[in-house]
Design an enzyme around this catalytic site. Structure first.
Site, PDB file in Angstrom:
ATOM      1  N   ARG A  45       0.820  -1.231   0.030  1.00 15.06           N
ATOM      2  CA  ARG A  45      -0.030  -0.100   0.057  1.00 15.06           C
ATOM      3  C   ARG A  45       0.641   1.253  -0.166  1.00 15.06           C
ATOM      4  NH1 ARG A  45      -1.500   2.113   4.533  1.00 15.06           N
ATOM      5  NH2 ARG A  45      -1.930   0.176   5.569  1.00 15.06           N
TER       6      ARG A  45
ATOM      7  N   TYR B 203     -16.848  17.175 -15.139  1.00 12.29           N
ATOM      8  CA  TYR B 203     -17.158  15.757 -14.786  1.00 12.29           C
ATOM      9  C   TYR B 203     -18.193  15.748 -13.558  1.00 12.29           C
ATOM     10  CZ  TYR B 203     -17.174  11.003 -13.441  1.00 12.29           C
ATOM     11  OH  TYR B 203     -17.506   9.620 -12.995  1.00 12.29           O
TER      12      TYR B 203
ATOM     13  N   ASP C 187      -8.026  19.122 -14.742  1.00  8.36           N
ATOM     14  CA  ASP C 187      -8.273  17.589 -15.082  1.00  8.36           C
ATOM     15  C   ASP C 187      -7.947  17.514 -16.414  1.00  8.36           C
ATOM     16  OD1 ASP C 187      -9.442  15.209 -15.784  1.00  8.36           O
ATOM     17  OD2 ASP C 187     -11.170  15.600 -14.602  1.00  8.36           O
TER      18      ASP C 187
ATOM     19  N   LYS D 291      -9.330   6.259 -18.614  1.00 10.22           N
ATOM     20  CA  LYS D 291      -9.784   6.732 -19.894  1.00 10.22           C
ATOM     21  C   LYS D 291      -8.664   6.614 -21.072  1.00 10.22           C
ATOM     22  CE  LYS D 291     -13.533   7.670 -17.653  1.00 10.22           C
ATOM     23  NZ  LYS D 291     -13.777   9.074 -16.917  1.00 10.22           N
TER      24      LYS D 291
HETATM   25  C1  LIG Z   1     -14.173   9.419 -15.868  1.00 12.91           C
HETATM   26  C2  LIG Z   1     -13.420  10.916 -15.471  1.00 12.91           C
HETATM   27  C3  LIG Z   1     -13.420  11.219 -14.045  1.00 12.91           C
HETATM   28  C4  LIG Z   1     -13.720  10.116 -12.991  1.00 12.91           C
HETATM   29  O1  LIG Z   1     -12.829   9.009 -13.044  1.00 12.91           O
HETATM   30  P1  LIG Z   1     -13.202   7.780 -12.749  1.00 12.91           P
HETATM   31  O2  LIG Z   1     -12.011   6.827 -12.927  1.00 12.91           O
HETATM   32  O3  LIG Z   1     -14.349   6.948 -13.333  1.00 12.91           O
HETATM   33  O4  LIG Z   1     -13.157   7.680 -11.134  1.00 12.91           O
HETATM   34  C5  LIG Z   1     -12.914  12.431 -13.745  1.00 12.91           C
HETATM   35  N1  LIG Z   1     -12.825  13.356 -14.618  1.00 12.91           N
HETATM   36  C6  LIG Z   1     -12.928  13.175 -16.101  1.00 12.91           C
HETATM   37  C7  LIG Z   1     -12.958  14.386 -17.051  1.00 12.91           C
HETATM   38  C8  LIG Z   1     -13.575  11.874 -16.437  1.00 12.91           C
HETATM   39  O5  LIG Z   1     -14.045  11.934 -17.831  1.00 12.91           O
END
Ligand SMILES: *Cc1c(COP(=O)(O)O)cnc(C)c1O
Length: 376
Positions: free
Chosen positions: A47, A99, A171, A196
């Protein structure tokens, strides 16, 4: 080294023990210590750190030109790690198009511990400036934004944030380090849902926070990672590290496909709008051209005839799979408002498309027949 070279070599030294080019997946939860109690090989408990996670973090930090990174179990764990740097009564400005899970974190668990926030149109610097308060500690921006693909001036936001003693967190999930380098534009923190594009194959959930400068923030995030414990597994780290090698190629080709699709359908008689920053008609086009090297592979359509017509289009595509998420090799289509639920402000006629690596002409034919089969 340039990005393509880093993507292959930043986390890719042959295993010193065996010479294996593909590194082993280290699943061990614990590591042997020396007779004197020390851990000269660097790890003691998985961890707190393990070889696969270290190399993933090093590689993503290198791709973003950051000082360091912490890998977490999801993109949501990554945004939560950033908000956890704040204290009660601190204030966050967050993009109004963002998001929805990030907004839920701020409106729910973080609001309950006294972290305040306002939503703002991040494409208008003067609106952002008006809402900055003495306790504003963080500007949180997505560019391109989700799901409306708005473009925010990252350098302008960084200047505003820094003039008020706040951090800019970007982000960068939609753009990836391949298309946009937030640290070069002044951001302090970069966050990805590695679920993603970085994962890229729709088979791993993960997140990462990258820090621009060495120092206190990075150390606090490392403590957060090991003490709060939302860590990715050894196998997840291995999959993500493996995917980095093809990230530049995938993202550029997916962006090229998206641009071809946007051009093919701009002004289509079944569409009320098409949002893609690569189109000259997009209000953020010039800015996107200046701060990105291509326009990304996400686009949104608004279908004439409202929600029912949007559902009908999504029902008729054959290559686009009806599914949420994005960034994988396969193209996806989703009715975003129903995924976001009752609090969604997303238009009911909007379909969000994640463009994959199929041939653009096949995707254009598929979307074309789906649109043509629905009358407004
Ligand atoms: C999917 C997404 C998130 C969240 O990510 P997870 O891996 O689903 O928790 C945050 N920001 C953006 C722009 C996203 O597309």
């Amino acid at each position: 080294m340039r990005l393509e070279t880093l993507a292959i070599h930043a986390a890719h030294a042959p295993d010193p023990g065996t010479g294996a080019l593909a590194p082993p997946i280290v699943l061990s939860t614990t590591f042997e210590r020396d007779p004197d109690g020390s851990y000269p090989r660097g790890h003691h408990y998985a961890r707190n750190g393990n070889p696969g996670r270290d190399s993933l973090e090093g590689a993503i930090a290198a791709l973003e030109s950051g000082a360091g990174a912490v890998a977490l179990a999801s993109g949501s764990a990554a945004s939560a790690a950033v908000f956890s740097l704040l204290a009660p009564d601190d204030h966050v400005l967050v993009g109004e198009d963002c998001y929805y899970g990030t907004l839920k974190q701020l409106a729910g668990p973080f609001a309950r511990i006294g972290i305040r926030h306002d939503r703002v149109n991040m494409t208008r610097l003067e609106s952002v400036a008006e809402l900055i308060q003495p306790r504003t500690r963080l500007l949180w921006v997505e560019s391109p934004s989700n799901p409306l693909l708005a473009i925010a001036d990252l350098a302008g936001l960084a200047r505003l944030a820094h003039a008020h003693g706040a951090w800019l967190a970007c982000d960068n999930t939609f753009a990836t380090p391949v298309l946009q380098r937030p640290f070069a534009l002044g951001a302090d923190l970069v966050v990805h849902s590695t679920t993603k594009y970085i994962g890229g194959h729709s088979d791993v959930v993960g997140g990462v926070v990258v820090v621009g400068e060495p120092g206190d923030i990075l150390e606090r995030l490392k403590v957060h990672q090991s003490v709060l414990g939302a860590v990715p597994s050894g196998f997840d780290c291995w999959l993500l590290r493996r995917s980095l090698a093809t990230l530049p190629l995938r993202v550029r080709q997916q962006s090229e496909n998206a641009l071809a699709i946007a051009r093919a359908f701009a002004g289509h008689r079944q569409l009320a709008a098409l949002y893609y920053p690569g189109l000259e008609s997009h209000p953020g086009h010039a800015l996107a051209r200046a701060q990105m090297s291509a326009f990304g592979a996400m686009l949104s359509l608004r279908v004439k005839g409202g929600e029912a017509a949007a559902f009908a289009v999504a029902a008729r595509t054959r290559l686009f799979t009806r599914a949420t998420s994005l960034g994988g090799v396969e193209s996806l289509i989703e009715h975003r408002a129903s995924v976001e639920g009752p609090t969604s402000r997303t238009p009911r006629d909007l379909l969000r498309l994640s463009i994959g690596l199929e041939h653009a002409e096949d995707l254009i034919a598929d979307l074309g027949q789906a649109l043509d089969s629905v009358s407004p």
